[in-house]
Design a protein around this motif. Sequence first.
Motif, short mmCIF file in Angstrom:
data_model
loop_
_atom_site.label_atom_id
_atom_site.label_comp_id
_atom_site.label_asym_id
_atom_site.label_seq_id
_atom_site.Cartn_x
_atom_site.Cartn_y
_atom_site.Cartn_z
N SER A 41 0.83 -1.21 0.00
CA SER A 41 0.00 0.00 0.00
C SER A 41 0.87 1.26 0.00
O SER A 41 0.59 2.23 -0.71
N GLU A 42 1.94 1.24 0.81
CA GLU A 42 2.84 2.39 0.84
C GLU A 42 3.60 2.53 -0.49
O GLU A 42 3.89 3.64 -0.95
N ARG A 43 3.93 1.37 -1.13
CA ARG A 43 4.62 1.42 -2.42
C ARG A 43 3.75 2.15 -3.45
O ARG A 43 4.26 2.98 -4.22
N ASP A 44 2.47 1.82 -3.43
CA ASP A 44 1.57 2.47 -4.40
C ASP A 44 1.51 3.98 -4.16
O ASP A 44 1.53 4.77 -5.11
N VAL A 45 1.46 4.36 -2.87
CA VAL A 45 1.40 5.79 -2.55
C VAL A 45 2.68 6.49 -2.98
O VAL A 45 2.66 7.58 -3.58
N ILE A 46 3.82 5.89 -2.70
CA ILE A 46 5.11 6.52 -3.03
C ILE A 46 5.27 6.64 -4.55
O ILE A 46 5.69 7.68 -5.07
#
Length: 750
Positions: A55-60
């Motif tokens: 989820s954080e990868r998608d945001v970054i």
Amino acid sequence: MLHELLLALLGYTGDLIIDEREHRTSLGIPLSLDAPSADKPTFKLAPDVSFIQPSERDVIERVVTLGFYYRELDCFATKSRNLSWIRSANNESPLSRATELSKGKKEKQSVYRRAIANGIVEVLSVYRSTVLHIEQKLLSDPLPILATVTQGLNKFFVLLPPLYELILEIERDGIRGGRLLNILYKRCHCGVPELQTCIQRLLWHGHQVMYNQLASWMVYGILHDQYGEFFVKRQENMDTERDSSQTDMLEKFARMSTNDASLSNWHLKFHIALDMLPEYIPMGVAESILFAGKAAGLLRNPSPAFRFHDVLSPQHIPRKSQTSQVYKGRFYMQKESSLDTKPTGQELLPQSEADKIESMLQDLKESSEFHRRSFENAVNSIRAIAASHLWQLVVVRADLNGHLKALKEYFLLAKGDFFQSFLEESRQLMRLPPRQSTAEADLMVPFQLAAIKTIGDEDKYFSRVSLRMPSFSMPVKSSQVDLPKAKAYVGGDPSVLSDTPSDMSLDGWDGIALEYFVDWPLQLFFKQEVLSRYCRIFQYLLRLKRTQMELEKSWASVMHQGHSDFAKRRNDCMDYSVSQQRRQRFRPMWRVREHMAFLIRNLQFYIQVDVIESQWNVLQAHIQDSHDFTEMVGFHQEYLSALISQSFLDIGSVSRILDGIMKLCLQFCWKMENQETSINTAELEHITEEFNKKSNSLYTILRSSRLAGSQRAPFLRRFLLRLNFNSFFEATARGVLNVVRPRPSLSVLQ
């Protein structure tokens, strides 16, 4: 990790955030230029990073796309502003690939791109400030979180992607100048307020360049367009085909004095480039801008030879002095020229008016939004100022109305006594075919004899009039004093002067034409095509007057013969029966002559009174009411068009019939004088039959509802009433249409 993310947001990649394109290049994987992902963001998280949740990868990865857009926009701004390109040799961006895809397109500098780049720099500076503010918040927060980054950058997801698409389109299609303003204006109309405000700011920067060019052009008449992006362009920038089509016109202006270079600039040098004209600027407004700039340049740079019309000039010198004391006249002119008052650009266009124009453009320039109505109102106001001062120059200072009256007197035969005298003096000459080597010189004698008899010394315009035979060598001047002015040849080439087909020519003298010399700035008003139309009307009217005079001379000749016969009869020198027999033989011919004279007289009266005088009064009313140069040009064009249309010169069938009628009349007159002793009945019957056919056909065409019932010729009904006052024409015209009726002959006229 957050610091690397912040650096990536400013376009700097590293181990955590990589440029996928650079990564593939370093691994030796070829990257296709036509790959569908070529124009998409290439900033990604490194694939070997495993401690970040999906989820954080998608945001970054979503956030770092802003860094990609920032870098590309910054590259475009740096390149367009001609600043240093601080990039490594291996760092090839999608922008450079888009440039490579446009094969054969040479990179051109653009002030409009530079202006748009300045607007993009403003947006990027706000973006950098936001990133700096986020960094300060992360440093001050004891427990920094990723949401702090995403929260502060949300608004740039609306701005940077459309801006990147914009610069891609600009680079790929080589858009510059007015075309660049076009795409910005179209993108302004969107449903996102933040993006609309941003694009409007970019458009404002582009308009700053346009307003600077408009100020230079409309205030000073100077075209400041270093890279060819303004919609007003010079002639040399036009297509080759149009250049070749203007060659003849350029040669005509090349014959003008070097002092009148501003006239060639006015007519030929500048034009509207449609490819650079923004779509939201109407063509009429663009033409007003073109006119205002040309007027400003002309008013600020008057011809050195121009003087006020009321000062002493060669036209004021009596003609006797001009012909017998040439050198004295020239010395007198040079002596008195020191008394002339030469106007300056400051007088023709006062600085207060220039400041007023500049103030209008400055108000538009300072407005944060482009308002089309305000822009058009300002342009129309500026055009009105320029047209008013140009009207003052041409109409008042250059005595336009005096020249219009001169053209009416000489080209429209309003000075009837002069042309009556000229035709009488040249009557015997015109009975013979013109000699190619001496035709113009032969015409000089009757032309100047008529001038001596009828033209007074107070006529200061006659010295501008010359007679010429277009098919021959040189013009016959009305004065022996050479005028130090530019020549405005009527129609330029001789072939333009005589547009009547050779098979309809009455005789070799049909090509007689007039030439009128005009000073600066009257060439702005009396252009080549205008004088050509005047000459076309003149040739028609002169043929008509010559025909009418020959018919009158024929009647005078028979009256003289009758008086001679009566005198001989009284002296018993002649048998009464012989005289009576001659009168009986000639009576049918004189009835035919009377019908011819009746038609020609009424036609001449209709053209001179119902057409020329009525249209002249309309033109004079417009001159009194108008203070606008462009309006004056339009009124004068309407005046000439009305003269041509109401005289039926633009209707081929009517014009051919009239030429045929005049030809028959002249043939009749000549045969009458050559057959005083014997009559060729067959020839006379043929002439009579042809005349009846043509005159009745003329009446039938003119009385048709298409002409008589229209507004084309408002006084045509009067002409038809005068022709058909006793229903003779109507009856004979009805007989022409009836094939059963026998054809008319001399017996009908008895």
